[in-house]
Design a protein around this motif. Structure first.
Motif, PDB file in Angstrom:
ATOM      1  N   PRO A  36       0.831  -1.210   0.000  1.00  0.00           N
ATOM      2  CA  PRO A  36       0.000   0.000   0.000  1.00  0.00           C
ATOM      3  C   PRO A  36       0.865   1.259   0.000  1.00  0.00           C
ATOM      4  CG  PRO A  36      -0.667  -1.496   1.753  1.00  0.00           C
ATOM      5  CD  PRO A  36       0.582  -2.051   1.144  1.00  0.00           C
ATOM      6  N   ALA A  37       0.452   2.263  -0.769  1.00  0.00           N
ATOM      7  CA  ALA A  37       1.187   3.525  -0.818  1.00  0.00           C
ATOM      8  C   ALA A  37       0.957   4.336   0.464  1.00  0.00           C
ATOM      9  CB  ALA A  37       0.759   4.334  -2.033  1.00  0.00           C
ATOM     10  N   MET A  38      -0.240   4.200   1.030  1.00  0.00           N
ATOM     11  CA  MET A  38      -0.564   4.870   2.286  1.00  0.00           C
ATOM     12  C   MET A  38      -1.183   3.840   3.225  1.00  0.00           C
ATOM     13  SD  MET A  38      -2.229   8.405   0.860  1.00  0.00           S
ATOM     14  CE  MET A  38      -3.450   7.616  -0.151  1.00  0.00           C
ATOM     15  N   ASP A  39      -1.352   4.196   4.464  1.00  0.00           N
ATOM     16  CA  ASP A  39      -1.901   3.257   5.443  1.00  0.00           C
ATOM     17  C   ASP A  39      -3.316   2.828   5.099  1.00  0.00           C
ATOM     18  OD1 ASP A  39       0.405   3.206   6.913  1.00  0.00           O
ATOM     19  OD2 ASP A  39      -0.199   4.882   8.204  1.00  0.00           O
ATOM     20  N   SER A  40      -4.123   3.690   4.542  1.00  0.00           N
ATOM     21  CA  SER A  40      -5.512   3.361   4.278  1.00  0.00           C
ATOM     22  C   SER A  40      -5.722   2.760   2.878  1.00  0.00           C
ATOM     23  CB  SER A  40      -6.385   4.613   4.428  1.00  0.00           C
ATOM     24  OG  SER A  40      -5.965   5.585   3.483  1.00  0.00           O
ATOM     25  N   ALA A  41      -4.681   2.727   2.059  1.00  0.00           N
ATOM     26  CA  ALA A  41      -4.814   2.215   0.692  1.00  0.00           C
ATOM     27  C   ALA A  41      -4.593   0.699   0.674  1.00  0.00           C
ATOM     28  CB  ALA A  41      -3.800   2.895  -0.222  1.00  0.00           C
ATOM     29  N   PRO A  42      -5.239   0.000  -0.250  1.00  0.00           N
ATOM     30  CA  PRO A  42      -5.038  -1.449  -0.347  1.00  0.00           C
ATOM     31  C   PRO A  42      -3.768  -1.783  -1.140  1.00  0.00           C
ATOM     32  CG  PRO A  42      -6.653  -0.753  -1.952  1.00  0.00           C
ATOM     33  CD  PRO A  42      -6.298   0.459  -1.149  1.00  0.00           C
ATOM     34  N   ALA A  43      -3.247  -2.955  -0.903  1.00  0.00           N
ATOM     35  CA  ALA A  43      -2.141  -3.453  -1.717  1.00  0.00           C
ATOM     36  C   ALA A  43      -2.706  -3.861  -3.077  1.00  0.00           C
ATOM     37  CB  ALA A  43      -1.489  -4.644  -1.030  1.00  0.00           C
ATOM     38  N   PHE A  44      -1.867  -3.918  -4.086  1.00  0.00           N
ATOM     39  CA  PHE A  44      -2.365  -4.324  -5.397  1.00  0.00           C
ATOM     40  C   PHE A  44      -1.294  -5.068  -6.178  1.00  0.00           C
ATOM     41  CE2 PHE A  44      -0.458  -0.214  -6.042  1.00  0.00           C
ATOM     42  CZ  PHE A  44       0.146  -0.290  -7.289  1.00  0.00           C
ATOM     43  N   THR A  45      -1.736  -5.730  -7.224  1.00  0.00           N
ATOM     44  CA  THR A  45      -0.849  -6.491  -8.105  1.00  0.00           C
ATOM     45  C   THR A  45      -0.901  -5.873  -9.491  1.00  0.00           C
ATOM     46  OG1 THR A  45      -1.260  -8.516  -6.867  1.00  0.00           O
ATOM     47  CG2 THR A  45      -0.388  -8.773  -9.080  1.00  0.00           C
ATOM     48  N   GLY A  46       0.268  -5.658 -10.074  1.00  0.00           N
ATOM     49  CA  GLY A  46       0.353  -5.124 -11.431  1.00  0.00           C
ATOM     50  C   GLY A  46       0.834  -6.214 -12.381  1.00  0.00           C
ATOM     51  N   THR A  47       0.362  -6.165 -13.608  1.00  0.00           N
ATOM     52  CA  THR A  47       0.761  -7.143 -14.615  1.00  0.00           C
ATOM     53  C   THR A  47       1.429  -6.418 -15.765  1.00  0.00           C
ATOM     54  OG1 THR A  47      -1.122  -8.530 -14.029  1.00  0.00           O
ATOM     55  CG2 THR A  47      -0.043  -9.003 -16.112  1.00  0.00           C
ATOM     56  N   HIS A  48       2.609  -6.910 -16.160  1.00  0.00           N
ATOM     57  CA  HIS A  48       3.361  -6.339 -17.283  1.00  0.00           C
ATOM     58  C   HIS A  48       3.379  -7.363 -18.407  1.00  0.00           C
ATOM     59  CE1 HIS A  48       6.442  -4.305 -19.573  1.00  0.00           C
ATOM     60  NE2 HIS A  48       7.106  -5.445 -19.630  1.00  0.00           N
ATOM     61  N   TYR A  49       2.966  -6.928 -19.591  1.00  0.00           N
ATOM     62  CA  TYR A  49       2.978  -7.788 -20.771  1.00  0.00           C
ATOM     63  C   TYR A  49       4.112  -7.340 -21.689  1.00  0.00           C
ATOM     64  CZ  TYR A  49      -1.658  -9.125 -19.211  1.00  0.00           C
ATOM     65  OH  TYR A  49      -2.711  -9.584 -18.467  1.00  0.00           O
ATOM     66  N   SER A  50       4.990  -8.256 -22.052  1.00  0.00           N
ATOM     67  CA  SER A  50       6.091  -7.955 -22.955  1.00  0.00           C
ATOM     68  C   SER A  50       5.673  -8.316 -24.381  1.00  0.00           C
ATOM     69  CB  SER A  50       7.335  -8.757 -22.557  1.00  0.00           C
ATOM     70  OG  SER A  50       8.348  -8.595 -23.529  1.00  0.00           O
ATOM     71  N   GLY A  51       5.594  -7.306 -25.226  1.00  0.00           N
ATOM     72  CA  GLY A  51       5.137  -7.512 -26.594  1.00  0.00           C
ATOM     73  C   GLY A  51       6.017  -8.450 -27.396  1.00  0.00           C
ATOM     74  N   THR A  52       7.318  -8.447 -27.131  1.00  0.00           N
ATOM     75  CA  THR A  52       8.229  -9.310 -27.873  1.00  0.00           C
ATOM     76  C   THR A  52       7.925 -10.783 -27.607  1.00  0.00           C
ATOM     77  OG1 THR A  52       9.917  -7.594 -27.669  1.00  0.00           O
ATOM     78  CG2 THR A  52      10.654  -9.788 -28.310  1.00  0.00           C
ATOM     79  N   TRP A  53       7.767 -11.143 -26.341  1.00  0.00           N
ATOM     80  CA  TRP A  53       7.486 -12.543 -26.003  1.00  0.00           C
ATOM     81  C   TRP A  53       6.096 -12.965 -26.465  1.00  0.00           C
ATOM     82  CZ3 TRP A  53      11.244 -15.690 -25.001  1.00  0.00           C
ATOM     83  CH2 TRP A  53      12.402 -15.231 -24.371  1.00  0.00           C
ATOM     84  N   ILE A  54       5.113 -12.080 -26.286  1.00  0.00           N
ATOM     85  CA  ILE A  54       3.752 -12.392 -26.720  1.00  0.00           C
ATOM     86  C   ILE A  54       3.703 -12.532 -28.245  1.00  0.00           C
ATOM     87  CG2 ILE A  54       1.349 -11.582 -26.739  1.00  0.00           C
ATOM     88  CD1 ILE A  54       2.316 -12.377 -23.939  1.00  0.00           C
ATOM     89  N   GLY A  55       4.429 -11.660 -28.948  1.00  0.00           N
ATOM     90  CA  GLY A  55       4.495 -11.744 -30.405  1.00  0.00           C
ATOM     91  C   GLY A  55       5.153 -13.028 -30.878  1.00  0.00           C
ATOM     92  N   ALA A  56       6.218 -13.440 -30.195  1.00  0.00           N
ATOM     93  CA  ALA A  56       6.882 -14.697 -30.547  1.00  0.00           C
ATOM     94  C   ALA A  56       5.938 -15.880 -30.331  1.00  0.00           C
ATOM     95  CB  ALA A  56       8.155 -14.873 -29.720  1.00  0.00           C
ATOM     96  N   ALA A  57       5.192 -15.852 -29.236  1.00  0.00           N
ATOM     97  CA  ALA A  57       4.233 -16.931 -28.975  1.00  0.00           C
ATOM     98  C   ALA A  57       3.166 -16.980 -30.060  1.00  0.00           C
ATOM     99  CB  ALA A  57       3.586 -16.731 -27.598  1.00  0.00           C
ATOM    100  N   THR A  58       2.694 -15.818 -30.484  1.00  0.00           N
ATOM    101  CA  THR A  58       1.686 -15.757 -31.537  1.00  0.00           C
ATOM    102  C   THR A  58       2.229 -16.313 -32.852  1.00  0.00           C
ATOM    103  OG1 THR A  58       0.707 -13.824 -30.481  1.00  0.00           O
ATOM    104  CG2 THR A  58       0.140 -14.204 -32.788  1.00  0.00           C
ATOM    105  N   ALA A  59       3.457 -15.924 -33.201  1.00  0.00           N
ATOM    106  CA  ALA A  59       4.076 -16.421 -34.434  1.00  0.00           C
ATOM    107  C   ALA A  59       4.246 -17.939 -34.392  1.00  0.00           C
ATOM    108  CB  ALA A  59       5.422 -15.736 -34.650  1.00  0.00           C
ATOM    109  N   LEU A  60       4.623 -18.473 -33.248  1.00  0.00           N
ATOM    110  CA  LEU A  60       4.796 -19.920 -33.123  1.00  0.00           C
ATOM    111  C   LEU A  60       3.466 -20.662 -33.256  1.00  0.00           C
ATOM    112  CD1 LEU A  60       7.463 -19.953 -30.301  1.00  0.00           C
ATOM    113  CD2 LEU A  60       7.742 -20.946 -32.582  1.00  0.00           C
ATOM    114  N   VAL A  61       2.397 -20.095 -32.735  1.00  0.00           N
ATOM    115  CA  VAL A  61       1.087 -20.725 -32.892  1.00  0.00           C
ATOM    116  C   VAL A  61       0.674 -20.720 -34.364  1.00  0.00           C
ATOM    117  CG1 VAL A  61      -1.375 -20.459 -32.358  1.00  0.00           C
ATOM    118  CG2 VAL A  61       0.315 -20.292 -30.538  1.00  0.00           C
ATOM    119  N   ILE A  62       0.973 -19.642 -35.067  1.00  0.00           N
ATOM    120  CA  ILE A  62       0.660 -19.579 -36.498  1.00  0.00           C
ATOM    121  C   ILE A  62       1.457 -20.633 -37.263  1.00  0.00           C
ATOM    122  CG2 ILE A  62       0.914 -18.146 -38.571  1.00  0.00           C
ATOM    123  CD1 ILE A  62       0.207 -15.735 -36.744  1.00  0.00           C
TER     124      ILE A  62
END
Length: 81
Positions: A36-62
């Motif tokens: 949490p950034a402040m005492d009253s704020a909730p904790a959170f989870t962030g997700t990062h998507y890497s376009g290079t890896w996702i693109g490679a996975a897409t090309a391999l499926v094709i």
């Protein structure tokens, strides 16, 4: 190389391409937990998507899809089995 052996090799390559695509996809998605950034704020989870890896996975499926289409085409062509 015989038609049958070609189909077997192409199917094997398709399976390998799918397995590699799953690996690439998993490398392309990263999650991070943040406190949490402040005492009253909730904790959170962030997700990062890497376009290079996702693109490679897409090309391999094709590629895997094209290999499977070729296997079906070779089988239905009516050649020796």
């Amino acid at each position: 190389m015989s038609e049958r052996m070609t189909r077997i090799v192409e199917l094997g390559l398709a399976v390998l391409a799918i397995a590699t695509a799953v690996w690439c996809w998993n490398r392309g998605v990263q999650t991070s937990d943040f406190a949490p950034a402040m005492d009253s704020a909730p904790a959170f989870t962030g997700t990062h998507y890497s376009g290079t890896w996702i693109g490679a996975a897409t090309a391999l499926v094709i590629v895997a899809g094209l290999l499977v289409i070729d296997v079906v085409r070779r089988r239905d062509r009516g050649g020796p089995q």
